[in-house]
Scaffold this active site. Structure first.
Site, PDB file in Angstrom:
ATOM      1  N   GLN A  14       0.831  -1.209   0.000  1.00  0.00           N
ATOM      2  CA  GLN A  14       0.000   0.000   0.000  1.00  0.00           C
ATOM      3  C   GLN A  14       0.868   1.263   0.000  1.00  0.00           C
ATOM      4  O   GLN A  14       0.788   2.106  -0.900  1.00  0.00           O
ATOM      5  CB  GLN A  14      -0.907   0.015   1.235  1.00  0.00           C
ATOM      6  CG  GLN A  14      -1.619   1.356   1.418  1.00  0.00           C
ATOM      7  CD  GLN A  14      -2.365   1.490   2.738  1.00  0.00           C
ATOM      8  OE1 GLN A  14      -3.575   1.417   2.742  1.00  0.00           O
ATOM      9  NE2 GLN A  14      -1.675   1.727   3.834  1.00  0.00           N
ATOM     10  N   ALA A  89       7.639  -5.726   4.950  1.00  0.00           N
ATOM     11  CA  ALA A  89       7.252  -6.394   6.199  1.00  0.00           C
ATOM     12  C   ALA A  89       6.168  -7.426   5.974  1.00  0.00           C
ATOM     13  O   ALA A  89       5.357  -7.291   5.047  1.00  0.00           O
ATOM     14  CB  ALA A  89       6.716  -5.371   7.209  1.00  0.00           C
ATOM     15  N   SER A 136       5.966   1.486  13.801  1.00  0.00           N
ATOM     16  CA  SER A 136       4.512   1.382  13.912  1.00  0.00           C
ATOM     17  C   SER A 136       4.003   1.772  15.295  1.00  0.00           C
ATOM     18  O   SER A 136       4.657   1.511  16.317  1.00  0.00           O
ATOM     19  CB  SER A 136       4.124  -0.071  13.625  1.00  0.00           C
ATOM     20  OG  SER A 136       2.806  -0.324  14.027  1.00  0.00           O
ATOM     21  N   GLU A 138       1.895   0.191  16.731  1.00  0.00           N
ATOM     22  CA  GLU A 138       1.754  -1.085  17.453  1.00  0.00           C
ATOM     23  C   GLU A 138       2.832  -1.219  18.525  1.00  0.00           C
ATOM     24  O   GLU A 138       2.656  -1.951  19.492  1.00  0.00           O
ATOM     25  CB  GLU A 138       1.839  -2.263  16.485  1.00  0.00           C
ATOM     26  CG  GLU A 138       0.571  -2.524  15.709  1.00  0.00           C
ATOM     27  CD  GLU A 138      -0.573  -3.019  16.593  1.00  0.00           C
ATOM     28  OE1 GLU A 138      -0.398  -4.050  17.249  1.00  0.00           O
ATOM     29  OE2 GLU A 138      -1.618  -2.368  16.630  1.00  0.00           O
ATOM     30  N   TYR A 159       4.660  -9.135  15.827  1.00  0.00           N
ATOM     31  CA  TYR A 159       4.887  -8.058  14.859  1.00  0.00           C
ATOM     32  C   TYR A 159       5.425  -6.814  15.574  1.00  0.00           C
ATOM     33  O   TYR A 159       6.430  -6.221  15.156  1.00  0.00           O
ATOM     34  CB  TYR A 159       3.573  -7.730  14.134  1.00  0.00           C
ATOM     35  CG  TYR A 159       3.612  -6.442  13.336  1.00  0.00           C
ATOM     36  CD1 TYR A 159       4.202  -6.399  12.074  1.00  0.00           C
ATOM     37  CD2 TYR A 159       3.075  -5.256  13.847  1.00  0.00           C
ATOM     38  CE1 TYR A 159       4.247  -5.213  11.332  1.00  0.00           C
ATOM     39  CE2 TYR A 159       3.111  -4.071  13.116  1.00  0.00           C
ATOM     40  CZ  TYR A 159       3.693  -4.053  11.860  1.00  0.00           C
ATOM     41  OH  TYR A 159       3.739  -2.882  11.143  1.00  0.00           O
TER      42      TYR A 159
HETATM   43  P1  NAP Z   1       1.789  -3.876   3.065  1.00  0.00           P
HETATM   44  O1  NAP Z   1       0.739  -3.358   2.151  1.00  0.00           O
HETATM   45  O2  NAP Z   1       1.580  -5.160   3.774  1.00  0.00           O
HETATM   46  O3  NAP Z   1       3.145  -3.955   2.219  1.00  0.00           O
HETATM   47  C1  NAP Z   1       4.275  -4.608   2.707  1.00  0.00           C
HETATM   48  C2  NAP Z   1       5.316  -4.690   1.610  1.00  0.00           C
HETATM   49  O4  NAP Z   1       6.420  -5.473   2.098  1.00  0.00           O
HETATM   50  C3  NAP Z   1       4.824  -5.400   0.336  1.00  0.00           C
HETATM   51  O5  NAP Z   1       5.421  -4.796  -0.771  1.00  0.00           O
HETATM   52  C4  NAP Z   1       5.362  -6.813   0.523  1.00  0.00           C
HETATM   53  O6  NAP Z   1       5.531  -7.524  -0.678  1.00  0.00           O
HETATM   54  C5  NAP Z   1       6.715  -6.487   1.141  1.00  0.00           C
HETATM   55  N1  NAP Z   1       7.335  -7.630   1.798  1.00  0.00           N
HETATM   56  C6  NAP Z   1       6.756  -8.591   2.547  1.00  0.00           C
HETATM   57  N2  NAP Z   1       7.664  -9.494   2.942  1.00  0.00           N
HETATM   58  C7  NAP Z   1       8.849  -9.090   2.421  1.00  0.00           C
HETATM   59  C8  NAP Z   1      10.152  -9.619   2.444  1.00  0.00           C
HETATM   60  N3  NAP Z   1      10.432 -10.778   3.058  1.00  0.00           N
HETATM   61  N4  NAP Z   1      11.130  -8.954   1.802  1.00  0.00           N
HETATM   62  C9  NAP Z   1      10.874  -7.811   1.125  1.00  0.00           C
HETATM   63  N5  NAP Z   1       9.642  -7.264   1.059  1.00  0.00           N
HETATM   64  C10 NAP Z   1       8.643  -7.900   1.702  1.00  0.00           C
HETATM   65  O7  NAP Z   1       2.121  -2.796   4.196  1.00  0.00           O
HETATM   66  P2  NAP Z   1       1.857  -1.209   4.200  1.00  0.00           P
HETATM   67  O8  NAP Z   1       0.541  -0.967   4.833  1.00  0.00           O
HETATM   68  O9  NAP Z   1       2.168  -0.638   2.872  1.00  0.00           O
HETATM   69  O10 NAP Z   1       2.947  -0.735   5.255  1.00  0.00           O
HETATM   70  C11 NAP Z   1       4.270  -0.393   4.858  1.00  0.00           C
HETATM   71  C12 NAP Z   1       5.209  -0.561   6.042  1.00  0.00           C
HETATM   72  O11 NAP Z   1       4.797   0.272   7.108  1.00  0.00           O
HETATM   73  C13 NAP Z   1       5.270  -1.968   6.623  1.00  0.00           C
HETATM   74  O12 NAP Z   1       6.568  -2.169   7.096  1.00  0.00           O
HETATM   75  C14 NAP Z   1       4.298  -1.925   7.766  1.00  0.00           C
HETATM   76  O13 NAP Z   1       4.629  -2.905   8.724  1.00  0.00           O
HETATM   77  C15 NAP Z   1       4.509  -0.518   8.266  1.00  0.00           C
HETATM   78  N6  NAP Z   1       3.370   0.138   8.900  1.00  0.00           N
HETATM   79  C16 NAP Z   1       2.160   0.150   8.302  1.00  0.00           C
HETATM   80  C17 NAP Z   1       1.112   0.855   8.893  1.00  0.00           C
HETATM   81  C18 NAP Z   1      -0.248   0.936   8.256  1.00  0.00           C
HETATM   82  O14 NAP Z   1      -1.195   1.309   8.969  1.00  0.00           O
HETATM   83  N7  NAP Z   1      -0.386   0.654   6.977  1.00  0.00           N
HETATM   84  C19 NAP Z   1       1.339   1.550  10.094  1.00  0.00           C
HETATM   85  C20 NAP Z   1       2.604   1.516  10.660  1.00  0.00           C
HETATM   86  C21 NAP Z   1       3.622   0.824  10.050  1.00  0.00           C
HETATM   87  P3  NAP Z   1       4.291  -8.320  -1.359  1.00  0.00           P
HETATM   88  O15 NAP Z   1       3.482  -7.273  -2.071  1.00  0.00           O
HETATM   89  O16 NAP Z   1       4.959  -9.273  -2.261  1.00  0.00           O
HETATM   90  O17 NAP Z   1       3.523  -8.955  -0.238  1.00  0.00           O
HETATM   91  O1  F7E Z   2      -6.857  -4.268  13.006  1.00  0.00           O
HETATM   92  C1  F7E Z   2      -9.716  -5.256  15.072  1.00  0.00           C
HETATM   93  C2  F7E Z   2      -8.356  -5.799  15.447  1.00  0.00           C
HETATM   94  O2  F7E Z   2      -5.660  -5.618  11.295  1.00  0.00           O
HETATM   95  C3  F7E Z   2      -7.362  -3.102  13.634  1.00  0.00           C
HETATM   96  C4  F7E Z   2      -1.153  -2.857  10.366  1.00  0.00           C
HETATM   97  O3  F7E Z   2      -1.021  -2.020   9.237  1.00  0.00           O
HETATM   98  O4  F7E Z   2      -1.801  -1.016  11.748  1.00  0.00           O
HETATM   99  C5  F7E Z   2      -2.211  -2.287  11.287  1.00  0.00           C
HETATM  100  O5  F7E Z   2      -2.389  -3.174  12.370  1.00  0.00           O
HETATM  101  C6  F7E Z   2      -8.239  -3.475  14.818  1.00  0.00           C
HETATM  102  C7  F7E Z   2      -7.607  -4.508  15.751  1.00  0.00           C
HETATM  103  O6  F7E Z   2      -4.815  -3.304  11.951  1.00  0.00           O
HETATM  104  C8  F7E Z   2     -11.173  -7.638  12.760  1.00  0.00           C
HETATM  105  O7  F7E Z   2      -8.459  -6.692  16.560  1.00  0.00           O
HETATM  106  C9  F7E Z   2     -11.791  -6.577  14.549  1.00  0.00           C
HETATM  107  O8  F7E Z   2      -7.831  -4.123  17.075  1.00  0.00           O
HETATM  108  O9  F7E Z   2      -6.833  -3.479  10.599  1.00  0.00           O
HETATM  109  P1  F7E Z   2      -6.059  -4.214  11.615  1.00  0.00           P
HETATM  110  P2  F7E Z   2      -3.769  -3.318  13.153  1.00  0.00           P
HETATM  111  O10 F7E Z   2      -3.729  -4.592  13.875  1.00  0.00           O
HETATM  112  O11 F7E Z   2      -4.045  -2.091  13.965  1.00  0.00           O
HETATM  113  C10 F7E Z   2      -0.563  -0.995  12.480  1.00  0.00           C
HETATM  114  C11 F7E Z   2      -0.264   0.416  12.859  1.00  0.00           C
HETATM  115  C12 F7E Z   2       0.533  -1.681  11.765  1.00  0.00           C
HETATM  116  O12 F7E Z   2       1.694  -1.328  11.889  1.00  0.00           O
HETATM  117  C13 F7E Z   2       0.200  -2.945  11.072  1.00  0.00           C
HETATM  118  O13 F7E Z   2       1.179  -3.262  10.085  1.00  0.00           O
HETATM  119  O14 F7E Z   2      -9.415  -4.097  14.284  1.00  0.00           O
HETATM  120  N1  F7E Z   2     -10.524  -6.183  14.266  1.00  0.00           N
HETATM  121  N2  F7E Z   2     -12.212  -7.462  13.640  1.00  0.00           N
HETATM  122  C14 F7E Z   2     -10.120  -6.829  13.156  1.00  0.00           C
HETATM  123  N3  F7E Z   2      -8.962  -6.776  12.469  1.00  0.00           N
HETATM  124  C15 F7E Z   2      -8.853  -7.545  11.344  1.00  0.00           C
HETATM  125  N4  F7E Z   2      -7.708  -7.486  10.615  1.00  0.00           N
HETATM  126  N5  F7E Z   2      -9.859  -8.363  10.943  1.00  0.00           N
HETATM  127  C16 F7E Z   2     -11.055  -8.448  11.610  1.00  0.00           C
HETATM  128  O15 F7E Z   2     -11.944  -9.190  11.216  1.00  0.00           O
END
Ligand code: NAP
Ligand code: F7E
Length: 351
Positions: A14, A89, A136, A138, A159
């Protein structure tokens, strides 16, 4: 900006896709690392990728993996980037309980492999490289809201523990070797490109499909969890700003507002004139062994030092995602109807 080279690890994700658009717009020579998979995983960047044989191709892709340090080194030696964004990740919190070792290897040790590769590249005479490490909210886990850079961490999943290790590796490489490594501590950020198993996208996709009669039920876990949800497109700007600053640092990036999963359901289904309570059922398999109850960020440091502010409100975000998923659902209905047209009467009944 001419001649500035950037490398995005996780370019197919994303955030990687939005950041790629931003860096191309800014004139970077852009490189991305793609994991080898048995199916195409470049759907989010297909619109900006052109065959390298064509003139004007702006994004170059390299096969690589955070589990493969040698490959990372080779790519860095070849590309000689000025900026590296480590967004790679296994990013699903629930999945990290099922695959903790893999998550730690990619998220924690993967970040270390990258930092080692960059350190050696610079020690061997390479130009200075600035690194963005995707941390994150998290990592705050059960710490009381609002959370800022000064809040003590209390991670609640494999994670989160892995992200915290990567966060401290980054700080250690800053202190030990004077490297420019910045940690973004980003709160949840979403978009139409969000993976379909994260709760926001799961909700907007299901709401749209229920509205058009493609589905009847949505199964979810904990509806009481509260998150500070922003728009991914706004958040990648903060990543870029961190690497343009005078010095490396750690920054919280958040909207400063939080809503429950229940609130999100109300907004998403409500925008389609649906009552979510008629469609949602709780399935305990979506509960987490240890939950993060309430994330609510204080991004005043990023406002003050980077001039960053979110541009998109919660209501606008929900609308953007619902509208996108409604368009997709309409397309699915059209495809289904076109297929039905081409079938005999009895086949149609079976459908
Ligand atoms: P995402 O959509 O899950 O994208 C993760 C990316 O990492 C994808 O391109 C994935 O490749 C790649 N990847 C997975 N395993 C890998 C590996 N072994 N080696 C190299 N690349 C790998 O996550 P995102 O939402 O864009 O988030 C980007 C980063 O910010 C991540 O590190 C995530 O943990 C962190 N983050 C996200 C959020 C959020 O709310 N979105 C918040 C805080 C931090 P594929 O496409 O092949 O799976
Ligand atoms: O869950 C609750 C679940 O999986 C949000 C990642 O991008 O943000 C993300 O992590 C909340 C949690 O995101 C379902 O229990 C209820 O409390 O959308 P999520 P996350 O766990 O906050 C952080 C910042 C990152 O860094 C991570 O990479 O929603 N919840 N019902 C559910 N969650 C999921 N996935 N599915 C359910 O059915």
């Amino acid at each position: 900006m001419a001649n500035k080279r950037a490398l995005i690890i996780g370019v197919t994700g994303q955030d990687g896709s939005y950041l790629a658009e931003l860096l191309i717009e800014k004139g970077y020579e852009l490189h991305g690392i793609v994991r080898r998979a048995s199916t195409f995983n470049t759907g989010r960047i297909d619109h900006i990728y052109r065959d390298p044989h064509e003139a004007g191709a702006t994004l170059k892709l390299h096969y690589g993996d955070l589990a493969d340090g040698t490959g990372l080194r080779r790519i860095i030696e070849k590309v000689r980037p000025h900026e590296i964004y480590n967004l790679g990740a296994q990013s699903h919190v629930r999945v990290s309980f099922d695959e903790p070792e893999y998550t730690a290897d990619v998220v924690a040790t993967g970040a270390l492999r990258l930092l080692e590769a960059v350190r050696d590249h610079m020690a061997g005479g390479g130009e200075a490289v600035r690194v963005y490490q995707a941390g994150s909210s998290e990592m705050f886990g059960s710490a009381a809201p609002p959370q800022s850079e000064a809040t003590p961490f209390h991670p609640r999943s494999p994670y989160a523990v892995s992200k915290l290790a990567a966060h401290y590796f980054a700080i250690n490489y800053r202190e030990a070797y004077g490297m420019f490594v910045s940690n973004g501590i980003l709160f949840n950020h979403e978009s139409p490109r969000r993976g379909e198993t994260f709760v926001t996208r799961k909700i907007t996709r299901a709401a749209a499909r229920i509205k058009l009669g493609l589905e009847r039920k949505l199964y979810l876990g904990n509806l009481d969890a509260k998150r500070d949800w922003g728009y991914a497109k706004d958040y990648v700007e903060a990543m870029w700003l961190m690497l343009q600053a005078d010095a490396p640092d750690d920054f919280v990036v958040a909207t400063g507002e939080s809503y429950s999963v229940r609130d999100f359901l109300g907004r998403a289904f409500g925008s389609l004139d649906l009552d979510w309570q008629q469609y949602v059922e709780i399935d305990p398999r979506y509960f987490r062994p240890s939950e993060v109850d309430h994330l609510h960020g204080d991004a005043s440091k990023a406002h003050a030092k980077l001039g960053w502010k979110p541009r998109t409100t919660f209501d606008e975000l929900v609308k953007i995602m619902v509208n996108y998923d409604l368009d997709r659902a309409r397309r699915d209905v059209a495809i289904r109807d076109a297929r039905l047209e081409g079938r005999s009467g009895s086949e149609r009944d079976e459908w």
